[in-house]
Write an enzyme that holds these catalytic residues in place. Structure first.
Site, PDB file in Angstrom:
ATOM      1  N   LYS A  58       0.843  -1.203   0.000  1.00 16.38           N
ATOM      2  CA  LYS A  58       0.000   0.000   0.000  1.00 16.38           C
ATOM      3  C   LYS A  58       0.878   1.252   0.000  1.00 16.38           C
ATOM      4  CE  LYS A  58      -3.820  -2.395   2.291  1.00 16.38           C
ATOM      5  NZ  LYS A  58      -4.576  -2.671   3.522  1.00 16.38           N
ATOM      6  N   GLN A 102      -4.355  -1.467   9.800  1.00 20.09           N
ATOM      7  CA  GLN A 102      -4.296  -2.797   9.188  1.00 20.09           C
ATOM      8  C   GLN A 102      -4.844  -3.851  10.151  1.00 20.09           C
ATOM      9  OE1 GLN A 102      -3.537  -3.302   6.021  1.00 20.09           O
ATOM     10  NE2 GLN A 102      -3.719  -5.520   6.111  1.00 20.09           N
ATOM     11  N   ASP A 125     -10.758   2.884   4.616  1.00 21.48           N
ATOM     12  CA  ASP A 125     -11.180   1.491   4.495  1.00 21.48           C
ATOM     13  C   ASP A 125     -12.706   1.351   4.471  1.00 21.48           C
ATOM     14  OD1 ASP A 125      -9.217  -0.556   4.251  1.00 21.48           O
ATOM     15  OD2 ASP A 125      -8.444  -0.033   6.235  1.00 21.48           O
TER      16      ASP A 125
END
Ligand code: GUN
Length: 284
Positions: A58, A102, A125
């Protein structure tokens, strides 16, 4: 935006392969050309190897398109209160446009509690209740990256959605549930199946669009797929040192019209969608 036509590999009697790696590359090139300026804070707790691989990918992708990143690596023993303090600091920090925590988090940390703290305007997200609610209501918002990537892959091969029967295998908050909602919002008739579904084949056989997100190698075999279906494999499994998805690719590609490979399918699209969501945070 110009329609992106991904490279499709047409072989005799085989499905066309939707090349997620190529499509993601085009999306990243478009984001780079647009010259967006935004900063992403990436938080990782612990030393889960796969999570570190994803986070590095990412960050590399953000660098490549000229978007900024700040990495926060916390020890696996970090107390929940420490992570809470960091999220609160990042929420207030005007130089931070997006926050990505994460997953998975270590057991001592309540995942839902931490994700709920993220300012929904920085929630790249799409995991907060506000964004999930907006997806549920069919409103604009920041939505989970993997299902967003799947929608773009389907659009890239001219999928029309309306009236099509979509079957989602898996009901996670990250993929299955938001995926089903996006397909529903686009006019598909949607079936959600999961580990308690009694006759999985009965459902998958009806799918014009089959999205599989379980994490079980060879879960979907050729006899479970309707001829001419579009099969999207979200699974990532390791077998004999190689990556594979949830679909028996070699057999199913003789039945389906379109299929995504693993690796090189949904994975790169998820990363491209993180960047796309980050550029959206500047507007929401
Ligand atoms: N872990 C597995 N998938 C994801 C994802 O899409 N986002 C985050 N933050 N963590 C994950």
């Amino acid at each position: 935006m110009d329609k992106i036509i991904p490279k499709q590999v047409q072989c005799d009697g085989h499905a066309s392969i939707i090349d997620g790696k190529a499509l993601a590359g085009k999306i990243r090139a478009e984001l780079k050309a647009a010259g967006h300026k935004a900063n992403l804070a990436v938080v990782i707790v612990g030393d889960d190897e796969a999570s570190h691989v994803y986070v590095r990918a990412k960050i590399r992708a953000a660098d490549e398109v000229g978007l900024g990143t700040k990495l926060f690596e916390l020890d696996k023993k970090t107390a929940e209160v420490e992570l809470v303090k960091l999220i609160e600091k990042l929420n207030k920090d005007k130089s931070v446009d997006g926050i990505l925590v994460q997953l998975p988090l270590p057991k001592q940390i309540n995942e839902r509690k931490v994700l709920a703290l993220i300012d929904s305007r920085k929630d790249v997200d799409g995991f907060t209740a506000k964004n999930a609610g907006q997806l549920f209501l069919g409103e604009e918002g920041l939505f989970p990256c993997t299902p967003c990537g799947v929608i773009e892959m389907l659009e890239s091969v001219g999928e029309t959605f309306k009236g099509r029967h979509a079957v989602v295998v898996g009901r996670s908050n990250i993929v299955g549930k938001p995926m089903a909602m996006m397909l529903l919002n686009k006019g598909c008739t949607v079936t959600i199946t999961h580990s308690k579904t009694v006759d999985l084949t009965m459902h998958t056989k009806m799918a014009d669009i089959l999205v599989v997100a379980v994490g079980k190698r060879n879960l979907i075999t050729a006899s479970m797929v309707k001829p001419g279906a579009t099969v999207i494999d979200v699974g990532i499994n390791r077998y004999e040192g190689k990556l594979c998805g949830d679909v028996d690719f070699d057999a199913v590609r003789d039945i389906a019209a379109y299929i995504t490979p693993v690796p090189g399918g949904v994975g790169p699209m998820t990363i491209a969608m993180v960047l796309k969501n980050l550029t959206k945070t500047i507007k929401v």
